[in-house]
Design an enzyme around this catalytic site. Structure first.
Site, PDB file in Angstrom:
ATOM      1  N   SER A  15      57.472  29.182  26.346  1.00 54.44           N
ATOM      2  CA  SER A  15      57.279  27.743  26.128  1.00 54.44           C
ATOM      3  C   SER A  15      56.169  27.494  25.109  1.00 54.44           C
ATOM      4  O   SER A  15      56.261  26.568  24.301  1.00 54.44           O
ATOM      5  CB  SER A  15      57.007  27.007  27.447  1.00 54.44           C
ATOM      6  N   ASN A  16      55.120  28.320  25.105  1.00 53.87           N
ATOM      7  CA  ASN A  16      54.096  28.180  24.071  1.00 53.87           C
ATOM      8  C   ASN A  16      54.636  28.606  22.711  1.00 53.87           C
ATOM      9  O   ASN A  16      54.270  28.025  21.684  1.00 53.87           O
ATOM     10  CB  ASN A  16      52.837  28.976  24.439  1.00 53.87           C
ATOM     11  N   ARG A  67      51.854  54.525  25.249  1.00 46.29           N
ATOM     12  CA  ARG A  67      51.552  53.166  24.813  1.00 46.29           C
ATOM     13  C   ARG A  67      51.241  53.167  23.320  1.00 46.29           C
ATOM     14  O   ARG A  67      51.605  52.229  22.608  1.00 46.29           O
ATOM     15  CB  ARG A  67      50.373  52.596  25.611  1.00 46.29           C
ATOM     16  N   LEU A  95      47.156  45.091  25.692  1.00 40.42           N
ATOM     17  CA  LEU A  95      47.251  45.827  24.433  1.00 40.42           C
ATOM     18  C   LEU A  95      46.114  46.833  24.303  1.00 40.42           C
ATOM     19  O   LEU A  95      44.984  46.560  24.702  1.00 40.42           O
ATOM     20  CB  LEU A  95      47.224  44.845  23.263  1.00 40.42           C
ATOM     21  N   ASN A 109      45.417  34.574  21.506  1.00 48.18           N
ATOM     22  CA  ASN A 109      46.123  34.457  22.778  1.00 48.18           C
ATOM     23  C   ASN A 109      45.797  33.115  23.403  1.00 48.18           C
ATOM     24  O   ASN A 109      44.741  32.538  23.126  1.00 48.18           O
ATOM     25  CB  ASN A 109      45.662  35.593  23.715  1.00 48.18           C
ATOM     26  N   HIS A 111      45.242  31.466  27.186  1.00 42.89           N
ATOM     27  CA  HIS A 111      44.989  31.892  28.562  1.00 42.89           C
ATOM     28  C   HIS A 111      44.828  30.662  29.448  1.00 42.89           C
ATOM     29  O   HIS A 111      44.105  29.730  29.072  1.00 42.89           O
ATOM     30  CB  HIS A 111      43.729  32.762  28.610  1.00 42.89           C
ATOM     31  N   ASP A 147      40.676  39.270  27.958  1.00 38.97           N
ATOM     32  CA  ASP A 147      40.327  37.847  27.929  1.00 38.97           C
ATOM     33  C   ASP A 147      38.849  37.623  27.608  1.00 38.97           C
ATOM     34  O   ASP A 147      38.224  36.684  28.116  1.00 38.97           O
ATOM     35  CB  ASP A 147      40.696  37.164  29.266  1.00 38.97           C
TER      36      ASP A 147
END
EC number: 2.1.2.2
Length: 194
Positions: A15-16, A67, A95, A109, A111, A147
């Site tokens: 949605s973002n 990864r 990440l 990002n 949050h 974050d």
């Protein structure tokens, strides 16, 4: 106007991502969305992006031995799209440091909390459990710590009596969809810098 090229990383409905795509349709918006990458092939956001004429790709981390190999392949794909900036929009993978450092200052990002409060998951539940008077969302630069990167923009909403995690999330999404395109505008014009 030399519009900056942007890729969006998603894991779900995006949605973002949709809010960024809509904002970028304005002729005076300083960025264009050139690619959407998901770590889940079934992510509904991929169909939305394709319907808007945007290149899409999906890469499952489980198909890679490490990864690092997964993220190296992501970087190759993003470089193939010649992107200037990468926006995370519900990308549900942490990440690695190499990837983050490769895109440092060009990776943002959104949050669902007023960082530095409530890093990680279940932000609405934790805010309600703490009885806070207000909650919000933050668009921030991505750094190796979860974050922890500097905020570009924040939006606040009051916590109302009777709020549940779902009602809080629904009301907050309106603000997320408002500030994410604005933060990308600041980044693309060079107003916001790491």
């Amino acid at each position: 106007m030399n519009r900056k090229r942007v890729a969006i990383l998603i894991s779900g409905r995006g949605s973002n991502m949709s809010a960024l795509i809509e904002a970028a349709k304005a002729p005076d918006f300083p960025a264009e969305i050139v690619g959407v990458l998901s770590n889940r092939a079934a992510a509904p956001g991929l169909e939305i992006a394709a319907a808007n004429g945007i290149a899409t790709a999906s890469l499952a981390q489980s198909k890679f031995l490490s990864r690092e190999m997964f993220e190296d392949t992501m970087t190759q794909l993003l470089e193939g799209w010649e992107v200037d900036f990468v926006c995370l929009a519900g990308f549900m993978r942490i990440l690695g440091e190499d990837f983050v450092n490769r895109w440092m200052g060009r990776l943002i990002n959104i949050h669902p909390s007023l960082l530095p409060a409530y890093k990680g998951l279940h932000t609405h539940e934790r805010a309600l459990a703490d009885g806070v008077a207000e909650h919000g969302c933050t668009v921030h630069f991505v750094t190796p710590g979860l974050d922890e990167g500097p905020a570009i923009l924040q939006a606040r909403i009051p916590v109302l009596p009777g709020d549940t995690p779902e009602t809080l999330a629904t009301r907050l999404l309106v603000e997320e969809h408002r500030i994410y395109p604005e933060a990308l505008r600041l980044l693309a014009t060079g107003t916001a810098r790491l």
